[in-house]
Every structure is written in C-alpha cells, then in structure tokens.
Design a protein around this motif. Structure first.
Motif, PDB file in Angstrom:
ATOM      1  N   GLN A 289       0.830  -1.207   0.000  1.00 55.45           N
ATOM      2  CA  GLN A 289       0.000   0.000   0.000  1.00 55.45           C
ATOM      3  C   GLN A 289       0.866   1.260   0.000  1.00 55.45           C
ATOM      4  OE1 GLN A 289      -2.624  -0.293   3.363  1.00 55.45           O
ATOM      5  NE2 GLN A 289      -3.898  -1.885   2.440  1.00 55.45           N
ATOM      6  N   ASP A 292       2.531   1.715  -3.386  1.00 55.21           N
ATOM      7  CA  ASP A 292       1.551   2.085  -4.400  1.00 55.21           C
ATOM      8  C   ASP A 292       1.172   3.560  -4.290  1.00 55.21           C
ATOM      9  OD1 ASP A 292      -0.140   1.154  -6.597  1.00 55.21           O
ATOM     10  OD2 ASP A 292      -1.810   1.644  -5.274  1.00 55.21           O
ATOM     11  N   GLY A 296       3.377   4.378  -7.465  1.00 51.70           N
ATOM     12  CA  GLY A 296       2.378   3.596  -8.180  1.00 51.70           C
ATOM     13  C   GLY A 296       2.680   3.391  -9.646  1.00 51.70           C
ATOM     14  N   ALA A 299       4.129  -0.061 -10.735  1.00 54.47           N
ATOM     15  CA  ALA A 299       3.277  -1.258 -10.764  1.00 54.47           C
ATOM     16  C   ALA A 299       4.073  -2.505 -10.335  1.00 54.47           C
ATOM     17  CB  ALA A 299       2.667  -1.460 -12.150  1.00 54.47           C
TER      18      ALA A 299
END
Length: 320
Positions: A289, A292, A296, A299
């Motif tokens: 989390q 990301d 982010g 990926a």
C-alpha cells in the motif's frame, strides 16, 4: 547598536534624532518592539566540477535537484544542459559505481559526461532478456548501466556501458524514465529485429576504445557512510544529512539487486526510498500500500514487494 548615518556618523547619545524630531537630553527612549531576529544564514555549499573529457575546473552552487545541477554545470562551461548525459563523482571515467545519484558528499568532485558520437545498432531479440541494466540521469536521459556477460547485447561490441538510449526504432525516448525504457524493451517481440539509436559519452584520448562493464559493489551509487551529504530532491529544497549507515547501505544494495533482477533497472536512490518504506511497514500488505501510494507508476508485482520486505526486515543471515 544604532546604524550609522548617511555619512557614517552616529548621532550623539541623548542628542537630536537624525530625522529632525528632537528628544530632551537625558530623557530615555520609549521602549519599542524588539527587533526581529535575523534568519540564520544557510551554509554556502560550493562544489568543484569538470567536464569528464577534459576542461578547466569550475565552481557551482545554489542547486536543489539534478536538473538545476546540470543547468549550473552547463552555465559554467557555456554548453546546453541537454548536452550532459550523466555525472560521476571523483572520477572522469565511465564508472557506474561512482554515478551521481540523489546524494553528493560535501567533498565530492563532480565530473560531467557530455554527448559524443551517435550510433545506430540493429538487434535481434532471440530471448526475452537483452542483458541490459538501465538507469537514468533524472533529467530525461536513460542510459546503459550494466551489460550482462554472455547476453544478446554483450555480443554487440559497439554497445557500451554509459551509452544513452535516444530512440528505439526511430521512436524517441528522451524524457522517459528508466523503468519505462526497460518495459519497452521487454515488450519488443522475439525474432524481430529492432534498432537502437545510442549516444556515447564524449571521451578523452586515454578513454578511447574502453568498454566498461560495471561490477556489483556494496557501495554502488552511494556516498561514503558517516559523511555529511547534500541530498537532492525532486521537489523542495536540497537538505544536508548524514550519510547512510552500513546496514542501510547493505539493505539498499539488496533492494537494488532485486530491482535489476525483476525490472532490468538499477536505481540506488529508489532502492533507498523503498528501504525506508519497508522499515516502517509491519507487513507485506502495508508495504504494498505504501509503495503504491508513492511509487504507483512502477506497478510492482506482489512477489517483488514480498522479496523487498524480506530483504529489508528479515535479511538472510540475521540472528533471530
């Protein structure tokens, strides 16, 4: 202490004020608001620099990120910032272990490697991995940081460590980050030839003909621990901080190795960022989390995140 008048003279104590409004002798001045304290001056950080292929020594200061650093170097040597491919610390050679990343030691000497000859190479992808490790300079140029022995690229003698990748099949990649370039190369179909347009760094006479392959080093891309360093940031001012501890350097090296094996990139500053995120995450899910939210665009696959968490929080060989 009162400031001197226009001609450097102070009015006599208890005498008339300089603006013509009088004050009775012996009458104390009415108390006024305290003068604001002057802000503490930031230390003046001056770095020495040269062009790697040879130049006089210049002095630069007042930069907070890589783009500003390149602009300062370009101003000193009267070139365009886009001429600079990358910088190394304390060596004029194309040495990827001395690559300038997000930190500069206060005593480091900066060598700027500028654009040299352009060349085109045709490559046929006979297997999934080309054998390239890619990084970027933080200012729009991705370049080759490592060539794997026995790989497809290793068999092409014209491709060298330090070459900037300018285009793939005439599609310019200037401005792309290293992970984007690595993804493009991975997605190219097998058995179909493609063309790489490369720009090699300009070389001094004693460097001509050199083909460097960087080996792994625990301190790759990092400044020596225990020294005060200038940390460059994408946003906000640069900050002075202590260099990483040996354990932090080792954790960053492990994560950097994982980046290379999973993504074909090496990025010591990115690895350090991930180490900090992992140290503050009690579980793999929370690390996923956290990554990301700030990274982010990469990926990262779940199994990669799990290996990062294990490498930082439970490295092999640690005593329980």
């Amino acid at each position: 202490m009162q400031r001197a008048g226009r001609h450097g003279r102070q009015p006599p104590e208890g005498g008339p004020m300089e603006n013509g409004v009088g004050q009775e002798p012996g009458t104390p001045e009415p108390p006024g608001p305290a003068a604001p304290r002057a802000p503490r001056a930031r230390p003046r950080l001056v770095f020495h620099t040269q062009l790697a292929h040879g130049s006089p020594t210049g002095r630069i200061e007042g930069f907070t990120n890589v783009k500003e650093l390149y602009a300062k170097i370009a101003e000193v040597f009267d070139i365009s910032p886009t001429e600079i491919l990358f910088c190394t610390l304390n060596t004029h050679k194309v040495d990827m272990q001395k690559l300038l990343g997000g930190q500069i030691g206060l005593e480091d000497f900066i060598f700027a490697h500028v654009r040299g000859e352009t060349k085109e190479v045709e490559v046929t992808k006979t297997e999934d991995a080309l054998g390239l490790t890619i990084t970027d300079n933080g200012a729009g140029y991705a370049f080759i940081k490592r060539i794997k022995e026995g790989s497809i690229i290793n068999r092409l003698q014209t491709v060298c460590v330090g070459d900037s990748i300018e285009a793939i099949n005439d599609h310019t990649i200037v401005g792309c980050r290293h992970y984007e370039v690595a993804r493009m190369l991975r997605e190219l179909p097998r058995a179909q030839p493609f063309t790489l347009r490369l720009v090699q760094p300009k070389k001094a006479f004693d460097m001509i003909g050199q083909r460097t392959r960087a080996g792994k080093s625990p301190g790759e891309g990092r400044v020596a621990s225990g020294k005060e360093t200038l940390r460059l940031r994408t946003q906000g001012p640069a900050v002075l901080e202590e260099g990483p501890s040996p354990s932090e350097e080792e954790a960053a090296r492990r994560v950097d190795d994982l980046l290379e094996s999973y993504m074909g990139i090496r990025d010591s500053d990115l690895a350090s960022t991930m180490v900090e995120a992992a140290k503050g995450s009690p579980s793999v899910a929370q690390l996923a989390q956290g990554l990301d939210s700030v990274l982010g665009e990469f990926a990262f696959p779940q199994e990669f995140v799990a290996e990062v968490w294990a490498a930082v929080c439970h490295p092999k060989g640690d005593k329980e």
